[in-house]
Design an enzyme around this catalytic site. Structure first.
Site, PDB file in Angstrom:
ATOM      1  N   GLN A  74       8.593  16.907  -7.929  1.00 37.28           N
ATOM      2  CA  GLN A  74       7.657  17.493  -6.956  1.00 37.28           C
ATOM      3  C   GLN A  74       6.359  17.946  -7.633  1.00 37.28           C
ATOM      4  O   GLN A  74       5.789  18.988  -7.284  1.00 37.28           O
ATOM      5  CB  GLN A  74       8.317  18.657  -6.222  1.00 37.28           C
ATOM      6  CG  GLN A  74       9.274  18.216  -5.134  1.00 37.28           C
ATOM      7  CD  GLN A  74       8.563  17.493  -3.974  1.00 37.28           C
ATOM      8  OE1 GLN A  74       7.384  17.672  -3.730  1.00 37.28           O
ATOM      9  NE2 GLN A  74       9.317  16.671  -3.260  1.00 37.28           N
ATOM     10  N   SER A  75       5.872  17.161  -8.565  1.00 32.85           N
ATOM     11  CA  SER A  75       4.658  17.544  -9.288  1.00 32.85           C
ATOM     12  C   SER A  75       3.417  17.503  -8.401  1.00 32.85           C
ATOM     13  O   SER A  75       3.114  16.480  -7.786  1.00 32.85           O
ATOM     14  CB  SER A  75       4.468  16.582 -10.465  1.00 32.85           C
ATOM     15  OG  SER A  75       3.182  16.732 -11.022  1.00 32.85           O
ATOM     16  N   ASN A  76       2.685  18.601  -8.391  1.00 33.50           N
ATOM     17  CA  ASN A  76       1.383  18.628  -7.713  1.00 33.50           C
ATOM     18  C   ASN A  76       0.339  17.879  -8.533  1.00 33.50           C
ATOM     19  O   ASN A  76      -0.591  17.303  -7.991  1.00 33.50           O
ATOM     20  CB  ASN A  76       0.917  20.076  -7.530  1.00 33.50           C
ATOM     21  CG  ASN A  76       1.908  20.887  -6.725  1.00 33.50           C
ATOM     22  OD1 ASN A  76       2.165  20.585  -5.564  1.00 33.50           O
ATOM     23  ND2 ASN A  76       2.491  21.907  -7.344  1.00 33.50           N
TER      24      ASN A  76
END
Ligand SMILES: *Cc1c(COP(=O)(O)O)cnc(C)c1O
Length: 337
Positions: A74-76
């Site tokens: 879930q990397s921004n």
């Protein structure tokens, strides 16, 4: 120091607003402000957008045709990199580390992952604990073998070039405060791959603003985090020609609010998300800003910021909330029962 000497692609919505958190400030008995770097504008925005302006500047200068980067599922950062690639017509290959171990469909396919796909990034997943720098190198080699020109961006965009984005933020924030006659006693930010914290420290040191920065850790222990931030702040100041301006004491992290681990949500964080949303309609995320605000709230309640004007740097991440729908929904439904 002269940032204009560095190549830069311009796509962030800047300056971001500096706003008072009226209701949360009263609740915490602190003069609390927020620097809205969740509003940098690139496909949802967040702190990686400022870093990417300088990283893209370098990539375009080098004639790259593919951006390569890595992050947690879930990397921004990965989402913002995929968006920057789309903006400049570059390909984007990303490696996602299954760092939290979550197999929930929200986590693996919604939130940032849905946006990565929508933005056209090619995704490869690897198990938690993989050597991510080796994975980056391998992907770059594959691209070169096909005749492409990769530009590798480290996790979080955190090298000295990326950190220039937060030197720029420090300059912007000090200018806003000066224009408003606002004396800032302290800046509080989440600190992970270190580029945000390091860029702020270097930028504030170089403009001589004497505003302490407190980084709230989201992953590493304090000793490791402070060492990483200090090293990168020195490298960033060196890139700008003045490494001697950054001293070790300028780097302060508090890593007591990580909870069960990176990217793992807990009830306390959910309470923080609810409080921020229901006081000043501030949407925080469970991985970074929720934990940073958990630290800020605990320290404020312990009287650590008494009489101070504190600026919380909102580094974004709300898109990741949808990766935690299961955990969030359970807590919100439980409340109505
Ligand atoms: C990456 C990220 C951070 C941490 O910034 P670093 O520069 O990696 O330390 C904080 N908040 C959000 C929302 C992020 O995506």
């Amino acid at each position: 120091m002269h940032l204009a000497r560095f190549p830069r692609a311009r796509f962030a919505h800047l300056p971001t607003p500096l706003e008072r958190l009226t209701r949360l400030g009263v609740e915490l008995k602190v003069d609390l402000w927020v620097k809205r770097d969740d509003c940098t504008g690139l496909a949802g925005g967040g702190n990686k957008t400022r870093k990417l302006e300088f990283l893209l500047g370098e990539a375009l200068d080098q004639g790259a045709d593919t951006l390569v980067t890595q992050g947690a599922v879930q990397s921004n950062h990965v989402r913002q990199t995929a968006a920057a690639a789309a903006r400049y017509g570059l390909a984007c290959e990303v490696i996602l580390e299954e760092r939290t171990g979550s197999k929930a469909v929200d986590y693996t396919a919604s939130g940032n992952v849905l946006l990565d796909r929508l933005l056209g990034a090619a995704i490869r997943n690897v198990p938690g604990g993989a050597d991510m720098n080796a994975e980056l190198a391998r992907t770059a080699d594959d691209i070169r073998a096909r005749g492409g020109k990769p530009y590798v961006i480290l996790g979080g965009g955190s090298n000295a070039v990326g950190a220039l984005g937060y030197v720029d933020c420090a300059i912007e924030l000090v200018a806003q405060a000066n224009a408003q006659g606002l004396v800032i006693d302290r800046i509080v930010t989440a600190t992970g791959s270190a580029g945000t914290h390091a860029g702020l420290v270097a930028g504030l040191a170089l403009v001589g603003a004497d505003i302490p920065v407190l980084g709230i850790g989201v992953r590493a222990d304090r000793e490791t985090q402070e060492a990483n931030v200090h090293k990168l702040a020195m490298e960033t100041a060196a890139l700008l020609g003045h490494p001697e301006r950054v001293t070790r004491e300028m780097t302060v992290a508090d890593c007591d609010y990580v909870g069960a681990g990176y990217g793992l949500i807990d009830d306390e964080v959910i309470e923080v998300l609810k409080l921020a949303a229901r006081t000043d309609a501030l949407i925080l995320d469970p991985v970074y800003t929720g934990k940073a605000m958990k630290g800020l709230i605990a320290l404020a309640r312990a009287g650590r910021f008494e009489g101070e004007t504190v600026v919380f740097l909102h580094t974004g991440g709300a898109q990741g909330l949808f990766g935690y729908q299961g955990e969030m929904q359970g807590a919100l439904e439980g409340e109505l029962a």
